[in-house]
Design a protein around this motif. Structure first.
Motif, PDB file in Angstrom:
ATOM      1  N   VAL A   1      -1.122  -3.822   5.759  1.00  0.00           N
ATOM      2  CA  VAL A   1      -0.041  -3.411   6.584  1.00  0.00           C
ATOM      3  C   VAL A   1       1.130  -3.665   5.655  1.00  0.00           C
ATOM      4  O   VAL A   1       1.493  -4.846   5.056  1.00  0.00           O
ATOM      5  CB  VAL A   1      -0.091  -3.970   7.726  1.00  0.00           C
ATOM      6  CG1 VAL A   1       1.399  -3.774   8.394  1.00  0.00           C
ATOM      7  CG2 VAL A   1      -1.052  -3.683   8.686  1.00  0.00           C
ATOM      8  N   GLY A   2       2.130  -2.647   5.680  1.00  0.00           N
ATOM      9  CA  GLY A   2       3.501  -2.923   4.805  1.00  0.00           C
ATOM     10  C   GLY A   2       4.658  -3.344   5.702  1.00  0.00           C
ATOM     11  O   GLY A   2       4.429  -3.830   6.831  1.00  0.00           O
ATOM     12  N   HIS A   3       5.531  -3.818   4.863  1.00  0.00           N
ATOM     13  CA  HIS A   3       6.896  -4.063   5.761  1.00  0.00           C
ATOM     14  C   HIS A   3       7.896  -3.306   4.871  1.00  0.00           C
ATOM     15  O   HIS A   3       8.143  -3.149   3.837  1.00  0.00           O
ATOM     16  CB  HIS A   3       7.181  -5.653   5.846  1.00  0.00           C
ATOM     17  CG  HIS A   3       7.157  -6.160   4.255  1.00  0.00           C
ATOM     18  ND1 HIS A   3       6.282  -6.406   3.352  1.00  0.00           N
ATOM     19  CD2 HIS A   3       8.593  -6.447   3.721  1.00  0.00           C
ATOM     20  CE1 HIS A   3       6.693  -7.056   2.445  1.00  0.00           C
ATOM     21  NE2 HIS A   3       8.247  -6.814   2.292  1.00  0.00           N
ATOM     22  N   LEU A   4       8.933  -3.072   6.032  1.00  0.00           N
ATOM     23  CA  LEU A   4      10.194  -2.241   5.402  1.00  0.00           C
ATOM     24  C   LEU A   4      11.080  -3.102   4.378  1.00  0.00           C
ATOM     25  O   LEU A   4      11.351  -4.185   4.840  1.00  0.00           O
ATOM     26  CB  LEU A   4      11.091  -2.009   6.656  1.00  0.00           C
ATOM     27  CG  LEU A   4      12.390  -1.054   6.217  1.00  0.00           C
ATOM     28  CD1 LEU A   4      11.902   0.130   5.853  1.00  0.00           C
ATOM     29  CD2 LEU A   4      12.817  -0.889   7.703  1.00  0.00           C
ATOM     30  N   VAL A   5      11.385  -2.644   3.140  1.00  0.00           N
ATOM     31  CA  VAL A   5      12.360  -3.303   2.447  1.00  0.00           C
ATOM     32  C   VAL A   5      13.746  -2.605   2.319  1.00  0.00           C
ATOM     33  O   VAL A   5      14.644  -3.104   1.899  1.00  0.00           O
ATOM     34  CB  VAL A   5      11.611  -3.452   0.961  1.00  0.00           C
ATOM     35  CG1 VAL A   5      10.721  -4.551   1.025  1.00  0.00           C
ATOM     36  CG2 VAL A   5      11.125  -2.177   0.417  1.00  0.00           C
TER      37      VAL A   5
END
Length: 121
Positions: A68-72
């Protein structure tokens, strides 16, 4: 009705091999006739599951595990007619208007490795 358009850079770190990479997604926020808000994600012009959920996790380019990714970072795309949107330009002849756009290569949201920080001097 589309209420917001954005490009979001999503960062991933593999918990298996610790590879670090990012992917750019186009995101539409949409409100349906019942007033319900929806989010639509696409990558390279193809619909995609949310990268922020296990179903939309992107495989690690090195080992293939999904994470799962995270917003940067994100960039809003102004909606036509909204405050602060760019001036509009009349398209009088759709066939001859900027014909090069039909043959232009598509921008890619493909996986890009994140740069490694420079070692301290």
């Amino acid at each position: 009705m589309i209420t917001e358009l954005a490009v979001e850079r999503v960062e991933f770190t593999c918990g298996q091999c610790w590879h670090h990479w990012s992917v750019d997604y186009d995101v539409q926020h949409y409100r349906d006739d019942d007033g319900t808000d929806w989010e639509y994600f696409s990558r390279d012009g193809i619909g995609a599951a949310s990268p922020y959920t296990p179903d939309g996790g992107v495989p690690c380019p090195q080992c293939g595990r999904h994470w799962v990714g995270h917003l940067v970072a994100r960039r809003l795309v102004p909606l036509a007619g909204s405050r602060g949107s760019a001036p509009r330009h009349l398209v009088e002849d759709r066939e001859s208007h900027r014909p090069e756009r039909h043959e232009a290569p598509l921008l890619s949201g493909t996986v890009r490795p994140e740069p490694h920080p420079a070692p301290p001097s």
